[in-house]
Design a protein around this motif. Sequence first.
Motif, short mmCIF file in Angstrom:
data_model
loop_
_atom_site.label_atom_id
_atom_site.label_comp_id
_atom_site.label_asym_id
_atom_site.label_seq_id
_atom_site.Cartn_x
_atom_site.Cartn_y
_atom_site.Cartn_z
N GLY A 148 -47.45 86.58 99.92
CA GLY A 148 -47.06 87.09 98.70
C GLY A 148 -45.63 87.65 98.93
O GLY A 148 -44.58 87.22 98.36
N ASP A 149 -45.48 87.66 100.29
CA ASP A 149 -43.86 88.55 100.69
C ASP A 149 -43.20 87.52 100.91
O ASP A 149 -41.47 86.63 100.59
N VAL A 150 -43.58 85.99 101.77
CA VAL A 150 -42.97 84.99 101.93
C VAL A 150 -42.25 84.14 100.06
O VAL A 150 -41.49 83.52 99.97
N LEU A 151 -43.23 84.01 99.48
CA LEU A 151 -42.84 83.28 97.88
C LEU A 151 -41.76 84.83 97.47
O LEU A 151 -41.63 83.89 97.00
N GLY A 152 -41.78 85.58 97.34
CA GLY A 152 -40.83 86.42 96.64
C GLY A 152 -39.98 86.57 97.38
O GLY A 152 -38.60 86.00 96.63
N LEU A 153 -39.38 85.96 98.81
CA LEU A 153 -38.49 86.01 99.28
C LEU A 153 -38.17 84.68 98.87
O LEU A 153 -36.85 84.33 98.84
N LEU A 154 -39.24 82.81 98.67
CA LEU A 154 -38.38 81.44 98.32
C LEU A 154 -37.77 82.20 96.63
O LEU A 154 -37.04 81.41 96.79
N ALA A 155 -38.31 83.18 96.36
CA ALA A 155 -38.01 83.10 94.28
C ALA A 155 -36.53 83.56 94.36
O ALA A 155 -35.44 83.13 93.45
N GLY A 156 -36.11 84.60 95.34
CA GLY A 156 -35.28 85.07 95.69
C GLY A 156 -34.17 84.92 95.86
O GLY A 156 -32.94 84.57 95.26
N CYS A 157 -33.75 83.89 96.73
CA CYS A 157 -32.98 82.39 97.58
C CYS A 157 -32.47 81.71 96.14
O CYS A 157 -31.71 81.18 96.13
N GLY A 158 -34.09 81.33 95.50
CA GLY A 158 -33.64 80.65 94.86
C GLY A 158 -33.05 80.87 93.55
O GLY A 158 -32.37 80.51 92.39
N ALA A 159 -33.67 82.16 93.13
CA ALA A 159 -32.54 82.05 92.28
C ALA A 159 -31.28 83.19 92.53
O ALA A 159 -30.30 83.40 91.29
N ILE A 160 -30.24 83.37 93.69
CA ILE A 160 -29.32 83.70 94.37
C ILE A 160 -29.08 81.82 93.73
O ILE A 160 -26.90 82.04 93.28
N GLY A 161 -29.12 81.07 94.71
CA GLY A 161 -28.67 79.05 94.84
C GLY A 161 -27.88 79.18 92.77
O GLY A 161 -27.50 79.28 92.56
N ALA A 162 -29.28 79.43 91.62
CA ALA A 162 -29.48 79.31 90.30
C ALA A 162 -27.48 80.02 90.00
O ALA A 162 -26.99 79.79 88.93
N LEU A 163 -27.86 81.63 90.12
CA LEU A 163 -26.88 82.43 89.85
C LEU A 163 -25.74 82.08 90.54
O LEU A 163 -24.54 81.72 89.31
N THR A 164 -25.39 81.15 91.62
CA THR A 164 -24.36 81.26 91.80
C THR A 164 -23.58 80.07 91.55
O THR A 164 -23.10 79.68 91.15
N THR A 165 -25.10 78.72 91.07
CA THR A 165 -24.59 77.38 90.33
C THR A 165 -24.17 77.80 88.79
O THR A 165 -23.38 76.84 88.69
N ALA A 166 -24.63 78.52 88.11
CA ALA A 166 -23.93 78.27 86.93
C ALA A 166 -23.23 79.49 86.42
O ALA A 166 -22.20 79.30 85.89
N ALA A 167 -22.58 80.65 87.72
CA ALA A 167 -21.11 81.01 88.03
C ALA A 167 -20.18 80.56 88.24
O ALA A 167 -19.18 80.17 87.41
#
Length: 50
Positions: A4-23
């Motif tokens: 669960g921690d690994v999946l949460g970390l991966l989701a967080g990294c994906g969210a950061i990438g998506a937010l950076t791309t959107a910004a």
Amino acid sequence: MPVGDVLGLLAGCGAIGALTTAAAGGGRALLSTLAAAAVRAASDTEHGTR
């Protein structure tokens, strides 16, 4: 490390990438939608809140 921690970390990294791309693209509506989804996801992952 629990799965669960690994999946949460991966989701967080994906969210950061998506937010950076959107910004960088100037997509304000997309950025606000992703931010709202991130806040909802963060509140759902806390243990014992349900």
